[in-house]
Write a protein that holds these residues in place. Structure first.
Motif, PDB file in Angstrom:
ATOM      1  N   VAL A   1      17.931  10.708  32.361  1.00  0.00           N
ATOM      2  CA  VAL A   1      18.484  11.512  33.201  1.00  0.00           C
ATOM      3  C   VAL A   1      18.690  13.122  32.887  1.00  0.00           C
ATOM      4  N   VAL A   2      18.238  14.121  33.395  1.00  0.00           N
ATOM      5  CA  VAL A   2      18.300  15.326  33.017  1.00  0.00           C
ATOM      6  C   VAL A   2      19.050  16.228  33.881  1.00  0.00           C
ATOM      7  N   ALA A   3      20.173  16.590  33.353  1.00  0.00           N
ATOM      8  CA  ALA A   3      21.278  16.986  34.113  1.00  0.00           C
ATOM      9  C   ALA A   3      21.747  18.473  33.531  1.00  0.00           C
ATOM     10  N   THR A   4      21.880  19.294  34.484  1.00  0.00           N
ATOM     11  CA  THR A   4      22.704  20.613  34.215  1.00  0.00           C
ATOM     12  C   THR A   4      24.285  20.245  33.918  1.00  0.00           C
ATOM     13  N   ARG A   5      24.722  21.382  33.419  1.00  0.00           N
ATOM     14  CA  ARG A   5      26.036  21.231  32.837  1.00  0.00           C
ATOM     15  C   ARG A   5      27.028  21.011  34.016  1.00  0.00           C
ATOM     16  N   GLY A   6      27.798  19.895  34.080  1.00  0.00           N
ATOM     17  CA  GLY A   6      28.846  19.707  35.337  1.00  0.00           C
ATOM     18  C   GLY A   6      28.226  18.763  36.195  1.00  0.00           C
ATOM     19  N   ALA A   7      26.636  18.564  36.242  1.00  0.00           N
ATOM     20  CA  ALA A   7      26.224  17.833  37.447  1.00  0.00           C
ATOM     21  C   ALA A   7      25.666  16.275  36.789  1.00  0.00           C
ATOM     22  N   GLU A   8      26.215  16.007  35.563  1.00  0.00           N
ATOM     23  CA  GLU A   8      25.997  14.802  35.226  1.00  0.00           C
ATOM     24  C   GLU A   8      26.585  13.524  35.963  1.00  0.00           C
ATOM     25  N   PRO A   9      25.598  12.383  36.297  1.00  0.00           N
ATOM     26  CA  PRO A   9      26.258  11.418  37.046  1.00  0.00           C
ATOM     27  C   PRO A   9      26.891  10.386  36.132  1.00  0.00           C
ATOM     28  N   VAL A  10      27.723   9.663  36.874  1.00  0.00           N
ATOM     29  CA  VAL A  10      28.182   8.755  36.071  1.00  0.00           C
ATOM     30  C   VAL A  10      27.419   7.277  35.864  1.00  0.00           C
ATOM     31  N   ALA A  11      27.143   6.986  34.711  1.00  0.00           N
ATOM     32  CA  ALA A  11      26.060   5.795  34.607  1.00  0.00           C
ATOM     33  C   ALA A  11      27.314   4.430  34.517  1.00  0.00           C
ATOM     34  N   ASP A  12      26.891   3.211  35.130  1.00  0.00           N
ATOM     35  CA  ASP A  12      27.755   2.084  35.068  1.00  0.00           C
ATOM     36  C   ASP A  12      27.939   1.904  33.620  1.00  0.00           C
ATOM     37  N   GLY A  13      28.966   1.649  33.102  1.00  0.00           N
ATOM     38  CA  GLY A  13      29.241   1.257  31.694  1.00  0.00           C
ATOM     39  C   GLY A  13      28.846   2.243  30.723  1.00  0.00           C
ATOM     40  N   GLY A  14      28.539   3.501  31.070  1.00  0.00           N
ATOM     41  CA  GLY A  14      28.121   4.464  30.235  1.00  0.00           C
ATOM     42  C   GLY A  14      26.905   4.414  29.698  1.00  0.00           C
ATOM     43  N   TYR A  15      26.610   5.919  29.310  1.00  0.00           N
ATOM     44  CA  TYR A  15      25.104   6.186  28.752  1.00  0.00           C
ATOM     45  C   TYR A  15      24.783   5.669  27.408  1.00  0.00           C
TER      46      TYR A  15
END
Length: 656
Positions: free
Chosen positions: A465-479
């Motif tokens: 998951v390549v995300a810009t700062r502040g746009a990170e999705p929530v992954a079930d259980g955490g990354y």
């Protein structure tokens, strides 16, 4: 006997009209006119009509002449409540602005059909609410809420499962705090930066409150939905009102809680006059109405740390919490060409490969898009727009580059330095990083999360998951692993807040990791990296505040920017010179306009704001045109713009 006169605040942007005007109430409207309603009233000039809010009623006025009558009642609903009027007046005076400008942000536009339905409805009392447990803080947070205290709260850096969805532990904490306030008979105003945080908070609230107790006031709503939610707040029943910065102006006669999540987010800064930051609105409203006040975050801003140092805010930390496992990795040279192209050092590369066997891996990058910017292929000068001088960028949707600022397509671009016509890409944004990772990890799903590719939740399946700062999705259980890239580029930004911004971005991303998962900060060392690795963000805020004190930078002192003609700025500075620490400038910002920065102590804030406001009114009225004629040729209309607590002078133009 009903009152004979109404005192009305006109809905006008003119600063000289920012006061209450007296109007006579006609006999036929005596029963209809009451405080808080919208009315239509005449202006003295040219027989024009305007709208306004009735603020109060009076039996007599000091004016001895004829008093104009109220023309009509627009709506019978008292949308301007006493507490919102007091808040608008106070924050406007503090910011040298107009209360009417604040009310335009606080009260949504009238929707007649929605209002008619609401007036006809039977507003029954919602069911009672039991208080939810506040886990992780012992009894400290419970005590602050019960005693209507004020606290800066360190959020628990982990994800929590609520039903079938995972949310940040911070959302569960705020939901439990809101349930306690509502159970005690008060409303809760819960401010979050954007819709991503709002969705998490609403999920957490829905687990402890019935739907009748939750109201959302959101700028993304349609006008009817937003007005419908606003009317719900007028019903008087204790609610949990969730929204962005404008939620702090929602009507609530009895407040049990005001809470802000992540108050360092720049989305809390109001872009419209009088530019009141949501944090300041929360502080003023708590002072006026009471209730508990919480600033919750994984990091602490220098503003909240200053209040903690003064003893005004209590510091509350979790009783026992396992902080993320942060690893510092330098930009080591690697023999792997694909790893080097993706800007991933060997240590982070190995951790990412191992983590992909069990779940998703998050890579936070500094910028969206494909390349960070374009430069001339011949001389290396940055390619800029011919129209607005903004940086050019490439896009898959177009064969030609376009401007990042104005969007103009640069089809026939020519370098103004060497007249070259070829350009090349420099740097990697989120899309290009995703492409590089796709080649490095063949067969692995690569997801881009940024402003153009929005993802809120992801399953716990292996993915990059390549995300810009502040746009990170929530992954079930955490990354399974979190890689923080582009750290050197982020801290190179010229800004007074760059250190606390970077620490906030990294901490919020680290809190999305699964328990025990590695969080790798790439290419950053020193005190900032140590604060993240040891999870002692409050200590960093204390050191940052000490540095600001030595340099007389905000929030150790207050500042105001004064922009206008040289004469107008000079008069404004002279009007407040006796209250100032010093003056920076003036400097020319554009042809015919200069800007000065004035710095002053908090104790002189009221005097500085009042005097600067008087100069704004003076400049506005000096350039007033005759009602029935045109402005004489060659007569310039003087303008003066004042902004208190302005962050812009301390941010480099290229970094905005």
């Amino acid at each position: 006997m009903s009152s004979a006169f109404a005192r009305v605040l006109l809905d006008s942007p003119l600063p000289q009209l920012d006061r209450l005007f007296d109007y006579r109430i006609p006999d036929e409207l005596r029963d209809a006119v009451r405080p808080g309603i919208r009315v239509k009233v005449p202006l003295r000039s040219a027989g024009r009509m305007t709208e306004g809010f009735v603020v109060e009623l009076a039996d007599s006025v000091s004016f001895t002449g004829d008093v104009n009558p109220v023309e009509a009642v627009i709506s019978p609903v008292p949308v301007l409540t006493p507490e919102v009027w007091a808040l608008a007046r106070r924050v406007a005076d503090r910011a040298a602005g107009s209360a009417g400008d604040v009310l335009r942000l606080a009260i949504p536009g009238r929707q007649a059909r929605v209002e008619k339905t609401w007036l006809a409805a039977n507003h029954s009392a919602p069911p009672p609410v039991p208080p939810a447990p506040l886990d992780g803080y012992g009894t400290d947070l419970e005590r602050v809420i019960a005693e209507a205290g004020k606290a800066a709260v360190d959020a628990i850096p982990r994800l929590v499962r609520v039903g079938d969805t995972w949310v940040g532990a911070w959302a569960v904490t705020l939901a439990a705090a809101a349930s306690r306030a509502i159970a005690a008979g008060g409303s809760a105003l819960l401010a979050v930066p954007d819709y991503r945080d709002q969705e998490q908070l609403v999920i957490a609230l829905s687990a402890v409150l019935p739907p009748e107790r939750i109201a959302q006031v959101d700028a993304r709503q349609s006008n009817p939905d937003r007005y419908r939610a606003f009317l719900r707040c007028l019903e008087g029943a204790p609610l949990a009102v969730v929204g962005n910065r404008s939620v702090l102006y929602a009507p609530a006669a009895k407040l049990g809680l005001i809470a802000m999540w992540d108050d360092g987010d720049p989305l809390y800064a109001e872009p419209l006059a009088p530019y009141v930051h949501a944090r300041d609105a929360a502080l003023v409203r708590h002072e006026q109405q009471g209730g508990a006040l919480l600033f919750l975050g994984h990091t602490r801003t220098t503003e909240t740390e200053r209040l903690c140092a003064l003893g005004w805010l209590e510091s509350v930390a979790p009783s026992r919490v396992q902080s993320p496992r942060v690893i510092l990795a330098g930009q080591q040279v690697t023999d792997d060409r694909l790893a080097a192209q993706a800007r991933i050092p060997p240590l982070a590369w190995r951790e990412a490969k191992e983590a992909l066997a069990t779940g998703p891996v998050l890579l936070q990058v500094g910028r969206p898009g494909y390349a960070l910017h374009l430069v001339c292929a011949d001389c290396g000068e940055q390619a800029r727009c011919d129209r607005c001088d903004g940086p050019l960028r490439t896009s898959r949707a177009s064969a030609f580059p376009s401007c990042s600022w104005c969007g103009a397509v640069a089809g026939g671009w020519t370098c103004p330095t060497c007249t070259g016509t070829r350009y090349r890409q420099v740097g990697s944004g989120s899309v290009r990083t995703a492409e590089d990772l796709g080649r490095a990890f063949p067969g692995t799903r690569v997801i881009v999360a940024d402003a153009d590719h929005q993802h809120l939740h992801l399953p716990s399946k292996p993915a990059l998951v390549v995300a810009t700062r502040g746009a990170e999705p929530v992954a079930d259980g955490g990354y399974a692993a979190v890689l923080l890239l582009d750290g050197e580029r982020m801290i190179a930004r010229e800004s007074l807040r760059v250190a606390e911004d970077c620490l906030r971005w990294w901490s919020n991303a680290a809190a999305l990791a699964a328990p025990g998962a590695p969080v790798i900060l790439v290419g950053v060392a020193g005190a900032l990296a140590s604060a993240l690795a040891t999870w002692r963000q409050a200590d960093h805020a204390r050191g940052e505040l000490a540095d600001r004190r030595r340099l007389h930078f905000p929030p150790a002192v207050r500042v105001a920017t004064v922009t206008g003609t040289a004469d107008a700025v000079g008069r404004a500075i002279e009007a407040v010179r006796g209250e100032l620490l010093d003056v920076l400038g003036p400097v020319t910002v554009e042809e015919g306009r200069v800007r000065a920065i004035v710095r002053f102590e908090y104790g002189h804030g009221a005097a500085v704001a009042g005097n600067l406001r008087a100069e704004v009114i003076r400049a506005a009225t000096a350039g007033r045109r005759p009602v029935a004629g045109r402005r004489p040729a060659g007569r310039a209309v003087p303008t003066l713009r004042v902004r208190l607590d302005d962050p812009e002078p301390f941010v480099d133009d290229a970094a905005r």
